[in-house]
Design a protein around this motif. Structure first.
Motif, PDB file in Angstrom:
ATOM      1  N   SER A  52       1.417   0.021  -8.073  1.00  0.00           N
ATOM      2  CA  SER A  52       1.131  -0.592  -9.379  1.00  0.00           C
ATOM      3  C   SER A  52       1.653  -2.029  -9.335  1.00  0.00           C
ATOM      4  O   SER A  52       2.568  -2.356  -8.574  1.00  0.00           O
ATOM      5  CB  SER A  52       1.814   0.191 -10.493  1.00  0.00           C
ATOM      6  OG  SER A  52       3.204  -0.060 -10.446  1.00  0.00           O
ATOM      7  N   THR A  76     -13.296  -1.902   3.321  1.00  0.00           N
ATOM      8  CA  THR A  76     -12.432  -0.863   2.756  1.00  0.00           C
ATOM      9  C   THR A  76     -11.520  -0.369   3.871  1.00  0.00           C
ATOM     10  O   THR A  76     -11.752  -0.637   5.055  1.00  0.00           O
ATOM     11  CB  THR A  76     -13.225   0.306   2.138  1.00  0.00           C
ATOM     12  OG1 THR A  76     -12.286   1.223   1.548  1.00  0.00           O
ATOM     13  CG2 THR A  76     -14.060   1.050   3.161  1.00  0.00           C
ATOM     14  N   LEU A 105       0.844  -1.200   0.000  1.00  0.00           N
ATOM     15  CA  LEU A 105       0.000   0.000   0.000  1.00  0.00           C
ATOM     16  C   LEU A 105       0.879   1.250   0.000  1.00  0.00           C
ATOM     17  O   LEU A 105       1.817   1.346   0.800  1.00  0.00           O
ATOM     18  CB  LEU A 105      -0.884  -0.020   1.254  1.00  0.00           C
ATOM     19  CG  LEU A 105      -1.744   1.207   1.542  1.00  0.00           C
ATOM     20  CD1 LEU A 105      -2.829   1.394   0.476  1.00  0.00           C
ATOM     21  CD2 LEU A 105      -2.406   1.088   2.923  1.00  0.00           C
ATOM     22  N   TRP A 108      -2.592   6.806  -0.810  1.00  0.00           N
ATOM     23  CA  TRP A 108      -3.675   5.923  -0.362  1.00  0.00           C
ATOM     24  C   TRP A 108      -4.269   5.102  -1.509  1.00  0.00           C
ATOM     25  O   TRP A 108      -5.448   5.134  -1.822  1.00  0.00           O
ATOM     26  CB  TRP A 108      -4.774   6.692   0.387  1.00  0.00           C
ATOM     27  CG  TRP A 108      -5.429   5.761   1.370  1.00  0.00           C
ATOM     28  CD1 TRP A 108      -6.692   5.243   1.314  1.00  0.00           C
ATOM     29  CD2 TRP A 108      -4.811   5.182   2.524  1.00  0.00           C
ATOM     30  NE1 TRP A 108      -6.886   4.356   2.355  1.00  0.00           N
ATOM     31  CE2 TRP A 108      -5.744   4.317   3.121  1.00  0.00           C
ATOM     32  CE3 TRP A 108      -3.546   5.286   3.114  1.00  0.00           C
ATOM     33  CZ2 TRP A 108      -5.467   3.568   4.264  1.00  0.00           C
ATOM     34  CZ3 TRP A 108      -3.260   4.550   4.256  1.00  0.00           C
ATOM     35  CH2 TRP A 108      -4.227   3.708   4.817  1.00  0.00           C
ATOM     36  N   GLU A 109      -3.356   4.361  -2.160  1.00  0.00           N
ATOM     37  CA  GLU A 109      -3.799   3.382  -3.159  1.00  0.00           C
ATOM     38  C   GLU A 109      -2.759   2.269  -3.199  1.00  0.00           C
ATOM     39  O   GLU A 109      -1.621   2.456  -2.746  1.00  0.00           O
ATOM     40  CB  GLU A 109      -3.958   4.021  -4.541  1.00  0.00           C
ATOM     41  CG  GLU A 109      -2.713   4.685  -5.036  1.00  0.00           C
ATOM     42  CD  GLU A 109      -2.902   5.405  -6.362  1.00  0.00           C
ATOM     43  OE1 GLU A 109      -4.038   5.455  -6.865  1.00  0.00           O
ATOM     44  OE2 GLU A 109      -1.898   5.898  -6.884  1.00  0.00           O
ATOM     45  N   TYR A 110      -3.160   1.107  -3.745  1.00  0.00           N
ATOM     46  CA  TYR A 110      -2.192   0.031  -3.870  1.00  0.00           C
ATOM     47  C   TYR A 110      -1.162   0.387  -4.930  1.00  0.00           C
ATOM     48  O   TYR A 110      -1.472   1.065  -5.903  1.00  0.00           O
ATOM     49  CB  TYR A 110      -2.908  -1.306  -4.156  1.00  0.00           C
ATOM     50  CG  TYR A 110      -3.132  -2.058  -2.858  1.00  0.00           C
ATOM     51  CD1 TYR A 110      -3.701  -1.404  -1.768  1.00  0.00           C
ATOM     52  CD2 TYR A 110      -2.714  -3.367  -2.685  1.00  0.00           C
ATOM     53  CE1 TYR A 110      -3.867  -2.051  -0.552  1.00  0.00           C
ATOM     54  CE2 TYR A 110      -2.882  -4.021  -1.473  1.00  0.00           C
ATOM     55  CZ  TYR A 110      -3.448  -3.350  -0.406  1.00  0.00           C
ATOM     56  OH  TYR A 110      -3.590  -3.979   0.796  1.00  0.00           O
ATOM     57  N   GLN A 120     -12.442  -4.143  -4.542  1.00  0.00           N
ATOM     58  CA  GLN A 120     -12.514  -4.928  -5.789  1.00  0.00           C
ATOM     59  C   GLN A 120     -13.121  -6.305  -5.533  1.00  0.00           C
ATOM     60  O   GLN A 120     -13.267  -7.114  -6.432  1.00  0.00           O
ATOM     61  CB  GLN A 120     -11.105  -5.083  -6.373  1.00  0.00           C
ATOM     62  CG  GLN A 120     -10.488  -3.740  -6.751  1.00  0.00           C
ATOM     63  CD  GLN A 120      -9.070  -3.869  -7.265  1.00  0.00           C
ATOM     64  OE1 GLN A 120      -8.343  -4.775  -6.867  1.00  0.00           O
ATOM     65  NE2 GLN A 120      -8.677  -2.966  -8.137  1.00  0.00           N
ATOM     66  N   SER A 151      -7.939  -5.174   2.732  1.00  0.00           N
ATOM     67  CA  SER A 151      -8.033  -4.059   1.778  1.00  0.00           C
ATOM     68  C   SER A 151      -9.101  -4.253   0.708  1.00  0.00           C
ATOM     69  O   SER A 151      -9.435  -3.313   0.001  1.00  0.00           O
ATOM     70  CB  SER A 151      -6.685  -3.865   1.079  1.00  0.00           C
ATOM     71  OG  SER A 151      -6.438  -4.959   0.220  1.00  0.00           O
ATOM     72  N   GLN A 180      -8.610  -5.570  -2.053  1.00  0.00           N
ATOM     73  CA  GLN A 180      -7.987  -5.450  -3.366  1.00  0.00           C
ATOM     74  C   GLN A 180      -7.760  -6.856  -3.927  1.00  0.00           C
ATOM     75  O   GLN A 180      -7.609  -7.827  -3.169  1.00  0.00           O
ATOM     76  CB  GLN A 180      -6.644  -4.708  -3.268  1.00  0.00           C
ATOM     77  CG  GLN A 180      -6.756  -3.318  -2.673  1.00  0.00           C
ATOM     78  CD  GLN A 180      -7.708  -2.406  -3.448  1.00  0.00           C
ATOM     79  OE1 GLN A 180      -7.423  -2.006  -4.558  1.00  0.00           O
ATOM     80  NE2 GLN A 180      -8.859  -2.081  -2.862  1.00  0.00           N
ATOM     81  N   PRO A 221      -9.465   9.753   2.746  1.00  0.00           N
ATOM     82  CA  PRO A 221      -8.975   8.801   1.730  1.00  0.00           C
ATOM     83  C   PRO A 221      -9.451   7.376   2.032  1.00  0.00           C
ATOM     84  O   PRO A 221      -9.459   6.955   3.182  1.00  0.00           O
ATOM     85  CB  PRO A 221      -7.448   8.887   1.870  1.00  0.00           C
ATOM     86  CG  PRO A 221      -7.188  10.187   2.556  1.00  0.00           C
ATOM     87  CD  PRO A 221      -8.373  10.450   3.436  1.00  0.00           C
ATOM     88  N   LEU A 224     -10.087   3.162   0.031  1.00  0.00           N
ATOM     89  CA  LEU A 224      -9.810   2.310  -1.128  1.00  0.00           C
ATOM     90  C   LEU A 224     -11.128   1.822  -1.720  1.00  0.00           C
ATOM     91  O   LEU A 224     -12.062   1.509  -0.974  1.00  0.00           O
ATOM     92  CB  LEU A 224      -8.987   1.086  -0.712  1.00  0.00           C
ATOM     93  CG  LEU A 224      -7.595   1.343  -0.132  1.00  0.00           C
ATOM     94  CD1 LEU A 224      -6.944   0.006   0.258  1.00  0.00           C
ATOM     95  CD2 LEU A 224      -6.707   2.067  -1.137  1.00  0.00           C
TER      96      LEU A 224
END
Ligand SMILES: Cc1ncc(COP(=O)(O)O)c(C=O)c1O
Length: 412
Positions: free
Chosen positions: A167, A348, A158, A163-165, A343, A196, A198, A338, A340
């Motif tokens: 790439s 979250t 992370l 505040w995103e995973y 998916q 998460s 994700q 912020p 996530l």
């Protein structure tokens, strides 16, 4: 009384999640001067949807027949009944295109127990185990319990600034570097992820699988939320043990069919790993539950044949996607912090920009709203909370109310 050194150490490091759940117990809520009936909890790591009606009827068929009920009281083979392993193989083939023979499957009590047994079967106490940061909070305790001083190596996935995973390419590069340096014996991660939500991508997971294959390490993918994936499923959801002999897929009945308290788990992997697991399982649970296997196998066979399993899973997936959307909308509308975008799965992560332990206690005392502090999932979440929409899936309206309450309090 002198308990084992291991358990003495472990009791001194209680799980932060259990601690906060204890703090939110009915009596503690009353002690705080709050009404327990008005508490809104985003803490529960469980599902709130109903199990398939045909599955309930399968239990009824067993319970209403004297001989069937008698038969359901016998021991199962350690690997599980062949009929149940065949039904699982058929289900994995139809849902995900995975090709399995029954020799690739062992049924256990749950994925928690199977994780314990896998750690025993695959690693030594001086090995290293690679976990992501953040990851499922139970893994470190399970590693300590089975492998004592095995070193846990963490890979940050992370980006806490943006505040995103990270790439996929960046994660793959980080992995290569850590793998070369640490040579972990096992890489263990859930996808979709807890906490998460994700879903790790193909490029990253292929890198892990290839490195593990070349370096003779094991990659365990924890598929607790496999059927609750909101994006188009990655290719590795369909990989076969014959293609990747170092890969282990860990499954559970807990989340997809609301079987948390009626659970079965299973592992699919190469025959060699399944044989090793059989030996471990003889010593841990002896055999999985018979009644659940009977009901499950019969339900899977019928619901695959009449198409109702796929329909049920689609409805459940859509319901969680709606709950996820409602959660994100409410966070954006009321808190603007912020977060996530899920998916898959039930959660979250929201950044609160202060020590999350303190934030959670303060918010609970003042609003009766419960979040889970992030620390237990890894250092990257010290200033974040896990928010679960899982328990509210059949009552989405309540999701908004909690965030409104927290926003009103924080404005003061
Ligand atoms: C990632 C993950 N693995 C495993 C489990 C536990 O599964 P089981 O109920 O099969 O023990 C959970 C439960 O929350 C989970 O989130």
């Amino acid at each position: 009384m002198e308990l084992s050194k291991l358990i003495q150490e472990m009791m001194n490091e209680p799980s932060p999640i259990r601690q906060i759940m204890k703090m939110a117990s009915r009596q503690n809520i009353i002690n705080m001067g709050l009404n327990p009936d008005e508490v809104i909890s985003y803490g529960g790591g469980w599902v709130g949807h109903h199990p398939p009606e045909q599955l309930r009827q399968e239990y009824g068929n067993i319970c209403n027949d004297i001989e069937k009920f008698h038969d359901a009281g016998k021991y199962s083979p350690t690997l599980g009944f062949e009929e149940c392993r065949e039904a699982i193989a058929k289900m994995e083939k139809e849902l995900f295109g995975v090709k399995l023979g029954i020799e690739n499957i062992i049924i256990g009590q749950s994925s928690t127990q199977l994780t314990h047994d896998l750690l025993v079967a695959l690693a030594n106490p001086d090995d290293k185990i690679l976990l992501f940061d953040p990851t499922y909070a139970n893994y470190p305790g399970q590693i300590k319990m089975t492998l004592r001083n095995a070193k846990i190596v963490r890979q940050r996935v992370l980006d806490t600034e943006g505040w995103e995973y990270k790439s996929e390419e960046e994660m793959a590069e980080d992995f290569k570097e850590i793998y070369e340096k640490e040579k972990p014996k096992i890489v263990l991660f859930p996808s979709p992820d807890n906490p998460s939500s994700q879903v790790f991508g193909d490029t990253f997971v292929k890198t892990i699988a290839d490195m593990c294959h070349d370096g003779k390490s094991f990659m365990i993918v924890d598929y607790a939320y496999k059927t609750q994936c909101f994006i188009s499923p990655p290719k590795y959801f369909s990989w076969n043990p014959s293609d990747y002999p170092f890969m282990i897929a860990l499954h559970s009945n807990s989340k997809w069919g609301r079987g948390l308290g009626r659970r079965l788990g299973w592992v699919d992997a190469s025959e060699e790993i399944i044989e090793a697991m059989e030996r471990v399982q003889q010593c841990t649970i002896l055999c999985p539950d018979t009644m659940h296997q009977f009901a499950f196998a019969s339900y899977i066979n019928k619901s695959l044949a009449d198409g109702s399993l796929k329909k049920y899973l689609e409805e459940v997936r859509n319901a969680y996607k709606k709950a996820a959307d409602a959660t994100i909308e409410a966070i954006d509308e009321f808190l603007g912090l912020p977060r996530l975008i899920p998916q898959g799965g039930l959660y979250t992560l929201m950044k609160v920009n202060e020590d999350a332990d303190e934030f959670v206690k303060r918010v609970l005392k003042n609003t009766g709203v419960l979040f889970i502090p992030g620390k237990g999932f890894g250092d990257s979440l010290k200033e974040a909370v896990r928010i679960s929409y899982g328990p509210h899936v059949e009552n989405i309206g309540v999701i908004k109310e909690g965030f409104k309450r927290v926003a009103d309090y924080l404005k003061k």
